[in-house]
Scaffold this motif. Structure first.
Motif, PDB file in Angstrom:
ATOM      1  N   VAL A  32       0.833  -1.200   0.000  1.00 52.43           N
ATOM      2  CA  VAL A  32       0.000   0.000   0.000  1.00 52.43           C
ATOM      3  C   VAL A  32       0.871   1.254   0.000  1.00 52.43           C
ATOM      4  O   VAL A  32       0.595   2.224  -0.709  1.00 52.43           O
ATOM      5  CB  VAL A  32      -0.940  -0.016   1.223  1.00 52.43           C
ATOM      6  N   SER A  33       1.940   1.222   0.792  1.00 57.87           N
ATOM      7  CA  SER A  33       2.821   2.383   0.893  1.00 57.87           C
ATOM      8  C   SER A  33       3.496   2.680  -0.432  1.00 57.87           C
ATOM      9  O   SER A  33       3.654   3.849  -0.818  1.00 57.87           O
ATOM     10  CB  SER A  33       3.885   2.134   1.973  1.00 57.87           C
ATOM     11  N   MET A  34       3.900   1.644  -1.140  1.00 64.00           N
ATOM     12  CA  MET A  34       4.533   1.849  -2.443  1.00 64.00           C
ATOM     13  C   MET A  34       3.543   2.405  -3.463  1.00 64.00           C
ATOM     14  O   MET A  34       3.921   3.137  -4.373  1.00 64.00           O
ATOM     15  CB  MET A  34       5.125   0.528  -2.948  1.00 64.00           C
ATOM     16  N   SER A  35       2.275   2.072  -3.308  1.00 62.99           N
ATOM     17  CA  SER A  35       1.269   2.621  -4.232  1.00 62.99           C
ATOM     18  C   SER A  35       1.111   4.122  -4.015  1.00 62.99           C
ATOM     19  O   SER A  35       0.827   4.861  -4.947  1.00 62.99           O
ATOM     20  CB  SER A  35      -0.074   1.909  -4.050  1.00 62.99           C
ATOM     21  N   ILE A  36       1.341   4.593  -2.769  1.00 64.72           N
ATOM     22  CA  ILE A  36       1.318   6.037  -2.522  1.00 64.72           C
ATOM     23  C   ILE A  36       2.544   6.676  -3.141  1.00 64.72           C
ATOM     24  O   ILE A  36       2.469   7.721  -3.773  1.00 64.72           O
ATOM     25  CB  ILE A  36       1.303   6.334  -1.008  1.00 64.72           C
ATOM     26  N   GLU A  87      12.446  16.536  -5.477  1.00 67.34           N
ATOM     27  CA  GLU A  87      13.227  16.819  -6.692  1.00 67.34           C
ATOM     28  C   GLU A  87      14.637  17.278  -6.328  1.00 67.34           C
ATOM     29  O   GLU A  87      15.619  16.897  -6.977  1.00 67.34           O
ATOM     30  CB  GLU A  87      12.504  17.879  -7.518  1.00 67.34           C
ATOM     31  N   LYS A  88      14.723  18.070  -5.268  1.00 69.00           N
ATOM     32  CA  LYS A  88      16.031  18.552  -4.817  1.00 69.00           C
ATOM     33  C   LYS A  88      16.897  17.403  -4.338  1.00 69.00           C
ATOM     34  O   LYS A  88      18.114  17.376  -4.571  1.00 69.00           O
ATOM     35  CB  LYS A  88      15.820  19.579  -3.696  1.00 69.00           C
ATOM     36  N   GLU A  89      16.259  16.421  -3.655  1.00 68.16           N
ATOM     37  CA  GLU A  89      16.995  15.273  -3.126  1.00 68.16           C
ATOM     38  C   GLU A  89      17.139  14.151  -4.142  1.00 68.16           C
ATOM     39  O   GLU A  89      17.797  13.144  -3.851  1.00 68.16           O
ATOM     40  CB  GLU A  89      16.286  14.744  -1.877  1.00 68.16           C
ATOM     41  N   GLY A  90      16.515  14.290  -5.298  1.00 67.76           N
ATOM     42  CA  GLY A  90      16.615  13.285  -6.336  1.00 67.76           C
ATOM     43  C   GLY A  90      15.944  11.976  -5.986  1.00 67.76           C
ATOM     44  O   GLY A  90      16.449  10.900  -6.296  1.00 67.76           O
ATOM     45  N   ARG A  91      14.799  12.042  -5.312  1.00 72.59           N
ATOM     46  CA  ARG A  91      14.074  10.825  -4.925  1.00 72.59           C
ATOM     47  C   ARG A  91      12.590  11.006  -5.206  1.00 72.59           C
ATOM     48  O   ARG A  91      12.107  12.103  -5.493  1.00 72.59           O
ATOM     49  CB  ARG A  91      14.281  10.524  -3.440  1.00 72.59           C
ATOM     50  N   GLY A  92      11.881   9.883  -5.139  1.00 73.53           N
ATOM     51  CA  GLY A  92      10.446   9.925  -5.360  1.00 73.53           C
ATOM     52  C   GLY A  92       9.688  10.339  -4.109  1.00 73.53           C
ATOM     53  O   GLY A  92      10.225  10.336  -2.991  1.00 73.53           O
ATOM     54  N   LEU A  93       8.447  10.684  -4.307  1.00 67.58           N
ATOM     55  CA  LEU A  93       7.571  11.049  -3.202  1.00 67.58           C
ATOM     56  C   LEU A  93       7.323   9.843  -2.310  1.00 67.58           C
ATOM     57  O   LEU A  93       7.165   8.725  -2.790  1.00 67.58           O
ATOM     58  CB  LEU A  93       6.240  11.552  -3.757  1.00 67.58           C
ATOM     59  N   MET A  94       7.306  10.065  -1.005  1.00 62.60           N
ATOM     60  CA  MET A  94       7.022   9.011  -0.037  1.00 62.60           C
ATOM     61  C   MET A  94       5.831   9.416   0.818  1.00 62.60           C
ATOM     62  O   MET A  94       5.534  10.617   0.948  1.00 62.60           O
ATOM     63  CB  MET A  94       8.240   8.751   0.865  1.00 62.60           C
ATOM     64  N   PRO A  95       5.166   8.449   1.426  1.00 58.98           N
ATOM     65  CA  PRO A  95       4.030   8.791   2.286  1.00 58.98           C
ATOM     66  C   PRO A  95       4.368   9.804   3.383  1.00 58.98           C
ATOM     67  O   PRO A  95       3.546  10.642   3.730  1.00 58.98           O
ATOM     68  CB  PRO A  95       3.631   7.439   2.890  1.00 58.98           C
ATOM     69  N   LYS A  96       5.607   9.740   3.918  1.00 56.87           N
ATOM     70  CA  LYS A  96       5.986  10.658   4.995  1.00 56.87           C
ATOM     71  C   LYS A  96       6.003  12.105   4.529  1.00 56.87           C
ATOM     72  O   LYS A  96       5.944  13.024   5.364  1.00 56.87           O
ATOM     73  CB  LYS A  96       7.351  10.274   5.553  1.00 56.87           C
ATOM     74  N   ASP A  97       6.094  12.322   3.203  1.00 57.26           N
ATOM     75  CA  ASP A  97       6.078  13.679   2.690  1.00 57.26           C
ATOM     76  C   ASP A  97       4.683  14.286   2.722  1.00 57.26           C
ATOM     77  O   ASP A  97       4.549  15.518   2.663  1.00 57.26           O
ATOM     78  CB  ASP A  97       6.606  13.701   1.248  1.00 57.26           C
ATOM     79  N   LEU A  98       3.670  13.452   2.801  1.00 52.80           N
ATOM     80  CA  LEU A  98       2.286  13.924   2.775  1.00 52.80           C
ATOM     81  C   LEU A  98       1.559  13.755   4.097  1.00 52.80           C
ATOM     82  O   LEU A  98       0.645  14.526   4.407  1.00 52.80           O
ATOM     83  CB  LEU A  98       1.505  13.171   1.688  1.00 52.80           C
TER      84      LEU A  98
END
Length: 543
Positions: free
Chosen positions: A216-220, A256-267
């Motif tokens: 589920v987390s990866m789908s986010i 984008e600054k860190e060169g990584r994808g969005l993670m649930p912790k960002d939202l």
């Protein structure tokens, strides 16, 4: 008073003592509770037709006689009563029946009765788990009226379906999506609706099996990708509250600054994260990275209910003293019984376990439960007896199912019988085989590894390729075991790996070593020794 009323009155010390006070017990006090509750349960269970049937009309007068007279039991000892729901034979009247898988290919389901006393204990222990998930230390917790709870749970008749039912009497929790909607949705539909609502309301609690929570987390996380998913997500920005929209835009820029994808912790800012089931250790590090909070592991089962939780330190499970009476089969005794089913393994109690030792757990369900000295099929290691978390009772880690069962990611219960059925139905001429639960080298993910010896005449590199053999067996695993099918359907996992051994490998190993390998989970050292002695096709390479 309800939990909510105590919260409203700010009776935080009272709440802690009522729900988490068992962590302050010393061993003598813990065992006093265990023995008192078992004595009460003995009166109910031994007097019931079910108890008399298993006891063969013997009547134990004390706990020592109870442990001596009641045999170690498995579900087969109860099936004729429970599957037909013969309530008049039970120790106490059931309020609800909970269901789970029994054994794929042989027994579709097993059911367990829950009494009013069991449900009250379940409710209290769930609240304890929520407190532990938010706790920063002894006496601290963060639960609020109206907190949101992502509904990542299996609905009734499965045990997690009791969580909304139990909490509703004690505390207003908003489930995302609402329970009356979620129960009529597919797994995918619940996730989509839950996260859509979470984007508007925020998510305070998330609870799921480790493997499911990771999926589920990866789908986010995939929401930050371009294309259709990303575009769909951007449309949702127009329905978000301004605070969430701003959080998303800031998070996207930071990613984008860190060169990584969005993670649930960002939202989302979880208050509490709970995970249950097998193989959690394979996912907890990744889940912590994705959510920014380490899951608290809890343990529950259909037959025993909720029995244990980690604390704020997330360093091992403590068993609730009021759910079950606990006995433990030492590892050496467990293996003696596996090698000789007529051997009766000895058990010890909670105050006799030793740090570092491995045990199969044996449970007597309290508060009118049906199961006595029940081998639920789980193995634990005792991590320690004192000092951690300033506690004075044993602390455990869950290892896995018992060695004659292969459980993959909490979804399967693969036994020798189920694999024999699969091979028989497939029509493949298999001379011998062994199956192990192994873990991938890169991510440490569990999978089922079968070592197969085909009959003479089945030339693998011409008549039956490894891929064809794998495809054939996978079809029948899905046919025999619905939960195996769900691994692919729900989690996208293909858990089967096959190594084809040349003809005569197993027989040669038996002749040279005098050992006969167990079909399920033999020692990996023995498998490696066998392969070394009698090479697989094409110079040991895997097909």
């Amino acid at each position: 008073m309800t939990f909510e009323e105590k919260l409203t009155n700010q009776e935080y010390d009272r709440i802690w003592q009522e729900y988490c006070g068992f962590l302050d017990l010393d061993m003598a006090s813990y065992m006093k509770i265990q023995r008192r509750l078992l004595e009460e349960q003995m009166g109910l269970w031994c007097a019931s037709p079910l108890g008399k049937k298993i006891l063969k009309d013997k009547r134990p007068e004390n706990i020592e006689e109870f442990r001596a007279m009641v045999p170690l039991t498995t579900y087969e000892d109860y099936a004729d009563v429970l599957l037909l729901k013969k309530e008049d034979m039970l120790p106490d009247k059931p309020i609800i029946w909970i269901q789970t898988t029994w054994e794929g290919g042989k027994h579709p389901i097993k059911v367990a009765p829950y009494t009013s006393g069991m449900l009250k204990t379940y409710k209290n222990n769930i609240l304890t788990c929520l407190m532990m998930a938010t706790s920063k230390g002894r006496g601290s917790f963060d639960i609020g009226i109206g907190d949101t709870f992502l509904y990542g749970l299996a609905p009734l008749p499965y045990i997690t379906g009791l969580i909304p039912l139990g909490l509703s009497d004690e505390l207003h929790i908003e489930f995302l999506p609402p329970v009356d909607e979620a129960v009529n949705m597919t797994f995918s539909e619940r996730n989509k609706k839950g996260f859509k609502m979470g984007l508007g309301k925020g998510i305070d609690f998330f609870f799921g099996m480790g493997s499911v929570a990771y999926f589920v987390s990866m789908s986010i996380a995939s929401l930050s990708e371009g294309g259709k998913k990303g575009g769909s997500f951007l449309k949702k920005l127009f329905t978000m509250p301004p605070s969430m929209t701003l959080r998303y835009l800031k998070a996207k820029k930071q990613c984008e600054k860190e060169g990584r994808g969005l993670m649930p912790k960002d939202l989302f800012r979880l208050k509490g994260f709970l995970c249950a089931g097998t193989d959690n250790r394979c996912y907890k590090d990744d889940l912590e990275e994705l959510w920014g909070i380490r899951p608290v592991e809890v343990f529950a089962g259909t037959e025993p209910s909720f029995i244990g939780t980690e604390t704020w330190n997330r360093n091992g499970l403590y068993f609730f003293p009021d759910a079950c009476f606990y006995e433990f089969i030492p590892e050496t005794e467990m293996y003696k019984n596996l090698d000789d089913p007529s051997y009766v393994p000895r058990t010890i109690c909670m105050d006799e376990v030793a740090a570092g030792e491995v045990y199969e757990i044996v449970l007597t369900v309290l508060k009118g439960g049906a199961f006595a000295r029940y081998r639920v099929g789980d193995v634990y290691r005792c991590l320690g007896l004192t000092k951690e978390d300033e506690t004075r009772i044993p602390r455990f880690e869950y290892i896995d199912r018992v060695p004659d069962i292969i459980d993959i990611a909490g979804f399967t219960r693969i036994s020798e019988n189920s694999i024999k059925n699969v091979i028989s139905l497939s029509g493949i001429d298999v001379t011998d085989w062994a199956a192990l639960k192994e873990f991938t080298e890169d991510r440490g993910r569990p999978y089922l590894h079968m070592y197969v010896e085909l009959a003479p005449g089945c030339v693998v590199n011409r008549a039956v390729s490894r891929e064809l053999l794998k495809e054939h067996l996978t079809i029948y695993f899905k046919y025999v075991d619905q939960d195996y099918h769900d691994l692919k359907r729900i989690l996208g996992m293909d858990p089967l790996e096959i190594t084809v051994l040349r003809c005569g490998t197993f027989a040669s190993y038996r002749e040279k070593t005098g050992k006969t390998l167990r079909h399920i989970n033999p020692s990996i050292h023995d498998i490696q020794e066998m392969i070394k002695m009698q090479a697989a096709f094409d110079g040991h390479r895997r097909y």
